[in-house]
Design an enzyme around this catalytic site. Structure first.
Site, mmCIF file in Angstrom:
data_model
loop_
_atom_site.group_PDB
_atom_site.id
_atom_site.type_symbol
_atom_site.label_atom_id
_atom_site.label_comp_id
_atom_site.label_asym_id
_atom_site.label_seq_id
_atom_site.Cartn_x
_atom_site.Cartn_y
_atom_site.Cartn_z
ATOM 1 N N CYS A 83 -2.791 -9.557 -12.593
ATOM 2 C CA CYS A 83 -1.977 -10.330 -11.657
ATOM 3 C C CYS A 83 -1.015 -11.221 -12.255
ATOM 4 O O CYS A 83 0.169 -11.544 -11.741
ATOM 5 C CB CYS A 83 -2.856 -10.843 -10.712
ATOM 6 S SG CYS A 83 -4.355 -11.752 -10.940
ATOM 7 N N ARG A 111 -13.507 -7.492 -19.611
ATOM 8 C CA ARG A 111 -14.305 -8.351 -18.890
ATOM 9 C C ARG A 111 -15.484 -8.481 -20.099
ATOM 10 O O ARG A 111 -16.255 -7.452 -20.517
ATOM 11 C CB ARG A 111 -14.869 -7.945 -17.693
ATOM 12 C CG ARG A 111 -13.827 -7.620 -16.739
ATOM 13 C CD ARG A 111 -13.144 -8.661 -16.008
ATOM 14 N NE ARG A 111 -11.918 -8.420 -15.317
ATOM 15 C CZ ARG A 111 -11.722 -8.108 -13.808
ATOM 16 N NH1 ARG A 111 -13.031 -8.041 -13.399
ATOM 17 N NH2 ARG A 111 -10.773 -7.808 -13.205
ATOM 18 N N GLN A 165 -7.426 -0.524 -14.566
ATOM 19 C CA GLN A 165 -7.416 -0.694 -12.965
ATOM 20 C C GLN A 165 -6.224 -0.078 -12.404
ATOM 21 O O GLN A 165 -5.037 -0.260 -12.923
ATOM 22 C CB GLN A 165 -7.304 -2.280 -12.603
ATOM 23 C CG GLN A 165 -8.832 -2.944 -12.761
ATOM 24 C CD GLN A 165 -8.519 -4.228 -12.081
ATOM 25 O OE1 GLN A 165 -7.610 -5.078 -12.694
ATOM 26 N NE2 GLN A 165 -9.393 -4.670 -11.525
ATOM 27 N N ASP A 171 -4.199 -1.091 -10.330
ATOM 28 C CA ASP A 171 -3.915 -2.440 -9.890
ATOM 29 C C ASP A 171 -2.720 -2.645 -9.131
ATOM 30 O O ASP A 171 -1.579 -2.262 -9.840
ATOM 31 C CB ASP A 171 -4.271 -3.401 -10.817
ATOM 32 C CG ASP A 171 -4.734 -4.880 -10.620
ATOM 33 O OD1 ASP A 171 -5.164 -4.904 -9.381
ATOM 34 O OD2 ASP A 171 -4.591 -5.744 -11.333
ATOM 35 N N HIS A 174 0.070 -5.288 -6.523
ATOM 36 C CA HIS A 174 0.145 -6.487 -5.718
ATOM 37 C C HIS A 174 1.589 -6.405 -5.086
ATOM 38 O O HIS A 174 2.584 -6.028 -5.341
ATOM 39 C CB HIS A 174 0.444 -7.846 -6.906
ATOM 40 C CG HIS A 174 -0.844 -7.671 -7.744
ATOM 41 N ND1 HIS A 174 -0.812 -7.068 -8.925
ATOM 42 C CD2 HIS A 174 -2.002 -8.478 -7.649
ATOM 43 C CE1 HIS A 174 -2.201 -7.381 -9.512
ATOM 44 N NE2 HIS A 174 -2.726 -8.404 -8.586
ATOM 45 N N LYS A 232 -11.335 -11.659 0.717
ATOM 46 C CA LYS A 232 -11.162 -10.263 0.370
ATOM 47 C C LYS A 232 -11.786 -9.378 1.238
ATOM 48 O O LYS A 232 -12.896 -9.770 1.702
ATOM 49 C CB LYS A 232 -11.318 -9.975 -1.049
ATOM 50 C CG LYS A 232 -12.894 -10.050 -1.327
ATOM 51 C CD LYS A 232 -13.230 -9.504 -2.854
ATOM 52 C CE LYS A 232 -14.888 -9.782 -3.155
ATOM 53 N NZ LYS A 232 -15.011 -9.262 -4.551
ATOM 54 N N HIS A 288 -3.527 -8.645 -3.438
ATOM 55 C CA HIS A 288 -4.138 -7.959 -4.354
ATOM 56 C C HIS A 288 -4.716 -6.721 -3.936
ATOM 57 O O HIS A 288 -5.470 -6.735 -2.856
ATOM 58 C CB HIS A 288 -5.090 -8.630 -5.322
ATOM 59 C CG HIS A 288 -4.697 -9.891 -5.885
ATOM 60 N ND1 HIS A 288 -4.624 -10.254 -7.123
ATOM 61 C CD2 HIS A 288 -4.473 -11.212 -5.365
ATOM 62 C CE1 HIS A 288 -4.074 -11.394 -7.275
ATOM 63 N NE2 HIS A 288 -4.218 -11.897 -5.972
#
Length: 660
Positions: free
Chosen positions: A351, A380, A398, A400, A402, A485, A533
């Site tokens: 992000c 991670r 991911q 991912d 946004h 979330k 997200h």
């Protein structure tokens, strides 16, 4: 004479009853043996609890979540009693209920072996048969310290009483407020065993219908590797023998479906020591599945209005200070790298870089929603003890995305994303799910932003979730530091729940204190967008691990690494099947010809072990007829199927994504 009024709650209905002073909770449920504990004014209490005027009382069934916890915690006490009967020098740690079971920690000189568990189980059965009563009593710190002088770990917990004990289940044993001890009282009225505990418990040990000890393992006291290593015994307890047997069957089935074993057996992926823990490599067959997943989700994102972007694996450390990740999530990131005298970090999330793309030029309200998406590789710093196959790794990709929207657009965008997510899960064969709404705990300082912002964001997510008609489960305190979330919890083929996709409402990163994101509104003013997200797979690696277990490695044809195994009956038939394969490959079908020296039956068996959806078998008669014997994964076989029809069966199954 009745002199108290209480409200008895059943199935959501309240019934006012008059009872006498001294009435115990069990008297209200004497005719329902499935009730094992009472909820009094919202708190769980033993059935021996004495009722007061105005109490609201609800019976808790043994097969409910709270009933399971009480059953399992009580069984943990019985296990601890049995251990100290058999091993008098064993010192007690803690013994909370956990998902589907319980454990208890012990300080013993010699680690437990399987034969010890058999003896402990036998002693537990005797205690259960005796029908010992769980009896609660309030004590003072001073008296407890004297009574438990031989139990050093309990003494430590007494010192932590008041909240600090909430570590590795310790709060289950102590908790804040008054200190209580539970005695196991035999039929003669004598105390057979005692434990420091806040309860509640079953009325007697006879109310434990079915249990089993599962295994023992080493565990650090209170989960801290600086502390002494204790021996932990895990067990499970259920409301009936049938429920226990069903649970043990699920465990057996889960072991059969273990993606780590199947990944090795099917040659999908591995974890070479030379690379490091939690860093998988995908073999060609696993690469096929990964590519199919990526191709699918890339196409779907584009169809849903997302624009594909790309960002690097590392960035200057300051970027993650700006986003708030280093101050609030720093323990989850790898240590800094020195690059040209400056500190860089492997990114743990995408992000911040997407925010820089948004901020690269002025944005107008006409561009919103602006949807950015990438397969971002993130890293991670997971502790070695939690790394687990593909489902908990240190490096992963991911899907991912946004979405940058106006505050007014946020509800529709979240609804759009949730529909997208649920459709994706269904396409991959997961269609049993519920939603979990993670909110902040206002008492903790890990959350940033105003109360008003949190209230608005939480309400938006909650309203959208409720509109789906799906079950919505609260998760207090589970929010990200920057906003609430919703996560989709999917149940697999054997009923296990996996957290899959997440959608997060973020009003913090776009703020002036962070990335200062803006758009020009229709009145010419500059406004702050809302950032949403969403990760559909969550991570490709984890999602693949879940799919391997969901399908037990028998992927639907469209995902299967090898869709057709061509099997010649004799060596002379191989050329024919190679020509068949040449016709299929331009259609995008994945075909392999087994031209090994193995006998035909072994080739069929090998294809079954590799869980190939279809087999095409050819001999003299098939070649003469321009046909094949078409065999399905479940053993069904059609002989003499014309070649064109056989190919069409495969193509149609792949294109329709049917679950063969």
């Amino acid at each position: 004479m009745s002199d108290l009024k209480i409200a008895l709650v059943h199935a959501g209905e309240r019934e006012v009853r008059e009872v006498t002073t001294g009435t115990k909770a069990w008297e209200l449920f004497a005719e329902d043996p499935a009730v094992v504990v009472a909820r009094v004014n919202g708190d769980l209490k033993d059935l021996a609890h004495e009722l007061a005027d105005g109490d609201e009382v609800e019976g808790v069934l043994i097969d409910s979540p709270d009933g399971h916890d009480v059953l399992r915690h009580s069984t943990a006490h019985v296990m601890a009693q049995a251990v100290q009967d058999l091993f008098p020098d064993a010192r007690l740690g803690i013994g909370p209920p956990v998902v589907d079971g319980f454990y208890y920690d012990f300080d013993v000189e010699t680690p437990f072996v399987p034969e010890d568990l058999v003896k402990i189980e036998s002693r537990m059965r005797k205690i259960i048969k005796e029908g010992q009563k769980f009896s609660r009593r309030v004590t003072s710190d001073a008296d407890a310290l004297t009574e438990l002088a031989d139990e050093p770990y309990k003494i430590e917990l007494i010192g932590l009483k008041g909240g600090a004990a909430d570590t590795e289940g310790a709060a289950v044993e102590v908790g804040a407020g008054e200190l209580t001890i539970y005695d196991n009282v035999d039929r003669k009225g004598e105390t057979a065993w005692s434990d420091l505990c806040r309860g509640p418990h079953l009325p007697t040990t006879k109310r434990i219908p079915a249990f089993k000890l599962m295994r023992s393992a080493a565990a650090y006291w209170r989960g801290d590797e600086k502390n002494k290593q204790l021996q932990r015994i895990y067990g499970t307890a259920w409301e009936s023998k049938e429920a226990l047997e069903a649970h043990l069957h699920r465990i057996e089935e889960a072991e059969r479906r273990d993606h780590r074993k199947l990944g090795r057996d099917l040659d999908l992926f591995s974890f070479p020591d030379e690379i490091g823990s939690g860093l998988p490599v995908f073999h060609p067959k696993g690469g096929v599945i990964k590519r199919e997943m990526e191709d699918y989700v890339r196409r779907r994102h584009i169809e849903e209005g997302f624009e594909y972007v790309g960002t690097p694996h590392i960035a200057k450390e300051g970027l993650f200070h700006t986003s708030g990740h280093l101050p609030y999530y720093g323990e989850g990131m790898f240590p800094a790298l020195d690059v040209d005298g400056m500190d860089y970090r492997l990114k743990a999330m995408n992000c911040p870089m997407h925010n820089l793309i948004y901020r690269s030029r002025q944005r107008s309200y006409r561009e919103l929603p602006l949807r950015l998406f990438e397969f971002g590789s993130v890293y991670r710093h997971e502790k070695s003890g939690v790394v687990h196959g593909l489902t908990r790794v240190r490096g992963f990709a991911q899907d991912d995305s946004h979405s940058y929207v106006t505050a007014e657009q946020a509800p529709d965008e979240i609804r759009h994303l949730l529909d997208f997510v649920l459709g994706l899960l269904r396409d991959f064969g997961l269609d049993d799910f519920y939603l979990e709404l993670s909110t902040r705990d206002a008492s903790k300082d890990k959350f940033i932003g105003s109360d008003e912002d949190w209230e608005v964001a939480t309400k938006v997510l909650e309203d959208v979730c409720l509109s789906t008609g799906l079950e919505l489960v609260p998760d207090p305190g589970g929010a990200a530091y920057y906003g609430p979330k919703v996560s989709v919890q999917a149940r697999d083929a054997i009923g296990r729940t996996w957290q899959m996709s997440t959608i997060q409402y973020d009003f913090n990163q776009p703020s002036a204190e962070r990335f200062a994101l803006e758009y020009v509104a229709n009145d010419g003013s500059r406004q702050q967008p809302v950032m949403i997200h969403s990760a559909k797979f969550g991570s490709i690696e984890r999602f693949m691990g879940v799919l391997v277990e969901h399908y037990a490695g028998a992927f639907p044809p469209w995902l299967a690494p090898v869709q057709v195994q061509a099997i010649p009956i004799a060596e002379r038939h191989a050329d024919y099947l190679y020509e068949v394969a040449k016709q299929m490959k331009p259609l995008g079908l994945r075909v392999e010809v087994d031209d090994s020296d193995d006998r035909m039956q072994k080739k069929i068996r090998n294809a079954q072990l590799q869980k190939v959806p279809f087999m095409m078998i050819a001999g003299d008669d098939d070649i003469a007829a321009g046909a094949v014997s078409f065999r399905y994964r479940d053993g069904r076989q059609d002989n003499g199927v014309p070649l064109e029809e056989a190919i069409e069966r495969v193509r149609a199954a792949v294109e329709s994504r049917e679950q063969v």
